[in-house]
Write a protein that holds these residues in place. Structure first.
Motif, mmCIF file in Angstrom:
data_model
loop_
_atom_site.group_PDB
_atom_site.id
_atom_site.type_symbol
_atom_site.label_atom_id
_atom_site.label_comp_id
_atom_site.label_asym_id
_atom_site.label_seq_id
_atom_site.Cartn_x
_atom_site.Cartn_y
_atom_site.Cartn_z
ATOM 1 N N LEU A 34 0.835 -1.224 0.000
ATOM 2 C CA LEU A 34 0.000 0.000 0.000
ATOM 3 C C LEU A 34 0.860 1.259 0.000
ATOM 4 O O LEU A 34 0.532 2.251 -0.632
ATOM 5 C CB LEU A 34 -0.945 -0.008 1.212
ATOM 6 C CG LEU A 34 -2.098 -1.013 1.107
ATOM 7 C CD1 LEU A 34 -2.847 -1.127 2.429
ATOM 8 C CD2 LEU A 34 -3.054 -0.622 -0.018
ATOM 9 N N GLU A 35 1.999 1.194 0.711
ATOM 10 C CA GLU A 35 2.879 2.382 0.798
ATOM 11 C C GLU A 35 3.961 2.396 -0.280
ATOM 12 O O GLU A 35 4.830 3.250 -0.279
ATOM 13 C CB GLU A 35 3.532 2.417 2.186
ATOM 14 C CG GLU A 35 2.547 2.790 3.282
ATOM 15 C CD GLU A 35 2.994 2.366 4.671
ATOM 16 O OE1 GLU A 35 4.212 2.138 4.858
ATOM 17 O OE2 GLU A 35 2.134 2.257 5.559
ATOM 18 N N ARG A 36 3.957 1.439 -1.156
ATOM 19 C CA ARG A 36 4.983 1.285 -2.213
ATOM 20 C C ARG A 36 6.373 1.330 -1.591
ATOM 21 O O ARG A 36 7.271 2.023 -2.076
ATOM 22 C CB ARG A 36 4.833 2.365 -3.287
ATOM 23 C CG ARG A 36 3.481 2.392 -3.955
ATOM 24 C CD ARG A 36 3.459 3.395 -5.107
ATOM 25 N NE ARG A 36 2.113 3.579 -5.621
ATOM 26 C CZ ARG A 36 1.242 4.484 -5.149
ATOM 27 N NH1 ARG A 36 1.592 5.283 -4.157
ATOM 28 N NH2 ARG A 36 0.037 4.582 -5.678
ATOM 29 N N ASP A 37 6.537 0.567 -0.534
ATOM 30 C CA ASP A 37 7.790 0.556 0.229
ATOM 31 C C ASP A 37 8.608 -0.670 -0.229
ATOM 32 O O ASP A 37 8.426 -1.780 0.285
ATOM 33 C CB ASP A 37 7.415 0.487 1.721
ATOM 34 C CG ASP A 37 8.622 0.353 2.622
ATOM 35 O OD1 ASP A 37 9.744 0.140 2.132
ATOM 36 O OD2 ASP A 37 8.420 0.451 3.853
ATOM 37 N N PHE A 38 9.480 -0.443 -1.214
ATOM 38 C CA PHE A 38 10.193 -1.556 -1.839
ATOM 39 C C PHE A 38 11.080 -2.306 -0.839
ATOM 40 O O PHE A 38 11.113 -3.537 -0.817
ATOM 41 C CB PHE A 38 11.045 -1.063 -3.024
ATOM 42 C CG PHE A 38 11.549 -2.188 -3.888
ATOM 43 C CD1 PHE A 38 10.803 -2.659 -4.949
ATOM 44 C CD2 PHE A 38 12.763 -2.806 -3.610
ATOM 45 C CE1 PHE A 38 11.243 -3.730 -5.727
ATOM 46 C CE2 PHE A 38 13.219 -3.874 -4.381
ATOM 47 C CZ PHE A 38 12.450 -4.337 -5.448
ATOM 48 N N ASP A 39 11.805 -1.563 -0.008
ATOM 49 C CA ASP A 39 12.759 -2.219 0.910
ATOM 50 C C ASP A 39 12.057 -3.169 1.881
ATOM 51 O O ASP A 39 12.553 -4.263 2.148
ATOM 52 C CB ASP A 39 13.556 -1.161 1.694
ATOM 53 C CG ASP A 39 14.568 -0.472 0.792
ATOM 54 O OD1 ASP A 39 14.843 -1.007 -0.313
ATOM 55 O OD2 ASP A 39 15.077 0.601 1.169
ATOM 56 N N THR A 40 10.916 -2.726 2.397
ATOM 57 C CA THR A 40 10.203 -3.597 3.346
ATOM 58 C C THR A 40 9.645 -4.822 2.624
ATOM 59 O O THR A 40 9.748 -5.953 3.116
ATOM 60 C CB THR A 40 9.065 -2.803 4.047
ATOM 61 O OG1 THR A 40 9.657 -1.684 4.691
ATOM 62 C CG2 THR A 40 8.330 -3.645 5.060
#
Ligand code: PMV
Length: 338
Positions: free
Chosen positions: A232-238
């Motif tokens: 949802l947050e477009r958080d690639f690293d996570t």
């Protein structure tokens, strides 16, 4: 009484391996995935005056494979699903089913996910059972019950999750975000397209024999929520951190089950090493593997050309599939396979 459905395969970030109920095909936890634009099954089902059910898969190479009820759990479930559809519809007509795959059959690219979701959707539509195919929640339950919780995720568009549930009613698919939400790719360098030795159905049954099985169940707590939020947050690293950990965790269960199921090839390990190198160079890429040797490289689309150039240097890659996120199951009678 004929209908055609098109369904994508999907790549899971938090994977389904092992079941809490083998009859209802209830997964151990909520699992999530992205649909794959270039890995589709196009399936036509017709009920009519046939003398027996006939199910044919046409592979990417154009080879026809006639399926037999006794071939294994998944194939048996196809025929059982036709029985279930007939029971709901209240008729005795036999079915002809022809399913075309746009990607290799049984190579750990979730061919069954695409095939099964298209098959179940087309079957219920061909029988005119609106309450089953028009409501995606209900359709996803039916796909799960037909033997594949991973296939159920392909019913919704884009990024999806199949919910953990104690009962048949509670375990269905939800959309996390649609296919345009996030520009990430699943690049699959196909290193081996042969059929695998331990089927996933067998794998789900033996998962509990791994001494690490309980540890996986414990480990999974809260992970699908973290990955869902990363999407949802477009958080690639996570997403990279938790998805990569999950695939290694799942393969540890596979390898330590009785009998042991080792899906990696030497080239799979080479990709794990390369991805680590690329990450250190700052490229947004991570690996994930299903029940097969082919790596799925999840890549931020801005690094697509870079990764493709790197793959070109490797002489053991047969060909490469580049997938965007895709819509889920849809119906289109103009695509009929017969
Ligand atoms: O649905 P099945 O029986 O094909 O199991 C597939 C499971 C994995 O692909 C290995 C993981 C997943 O969740 O897709």
């Amino acid at each position: 009484m004929k209908a055609t459905a098109i369904s994508p395969a999907n790549i899971a970030f938090i994977k389904y391996w092992g079941r809490r109920d083998h009859n209802l095909f209830l997964p151990l936890s909520t699992t999530n995935s992205m649909n794959l634009s270039e890995c589709k099954a196009i399936t036509t089902v017709e009920f009519g005056d046939y003398s027996k059910d006939e199910v044919i898969i046409v592979t990417k190479e154009g080879k026809e494979k006639v399926l037999d009820r006794s071939e294994g759990e998944k194939t048996g479930m196809l025929f059982q699903t036709l029985d279930r559809v007939r029971e709901f519809a209240g008729f005795e007509y036999k079915a002809r089913v022809v399913s075309r795959l746009t990607f290799p059959f049984k190579a750990g690219i979730a061919s069954s996910a695409a095939g099964l979701s298209a098959f179940v959707a087309a079957s219920f539509k061909a029988a005119g059972l609106k309450e089953k195919f028009e409501d995606k929640k209900e359709l996803s339950r039916e796909v799960r019950l037909a033997g594949s919780p991973s296939a159920a995720r392909s019913v919704e568009d884009g990024f999806t999750e199949l919910l953990f549930g104690e009962t048949h009613e509670e375990s269905f698919t939800q959309k996390i975000a649609d296919e345009n939400h996030w520009d990430i790719l699943d690049i699959i360098p196909v290193i081996a397209s042969g059929e695998k030795k331990v089927s996933t159905s067998q794998g789900h049954e033996i998962a509990q024999t791994s001494p690490f099985f309980d540890a996986r169940v414990e480990y999974l707590k809260g992970k699908s929520e973290i990955v869902k939020n990363a999407i949802l947050e477009r958080d690639f690293d996570t997403l990279a951190k938790y998805s990569q950990a999950d695939t290694l965790n799942m393969h540890a269960i596979m390898m330590t089950s009785e009998p042991s199921a080792v899906y990696f090839a030497p080239e799979s390990i080479e990709f794990i090493r390369l991805v680590q190198e690329w990450r250190e160079e700052g490229i947004e890429v991570f690996f994930t593997f299903d029940a097969g040797p082919n790596p799925h490289l999840i890549v931020s689309s801005k690094y697509k050309d870079h990764i493709l150039k790197e793959i070109e240097k490797l002489n053991f890659v047969e060909y490469v599939l580049v997938n965007k996120s895709s819509e889920g199951v849809r119906f289109d009678d103009s695509m009929s396979t017969f």
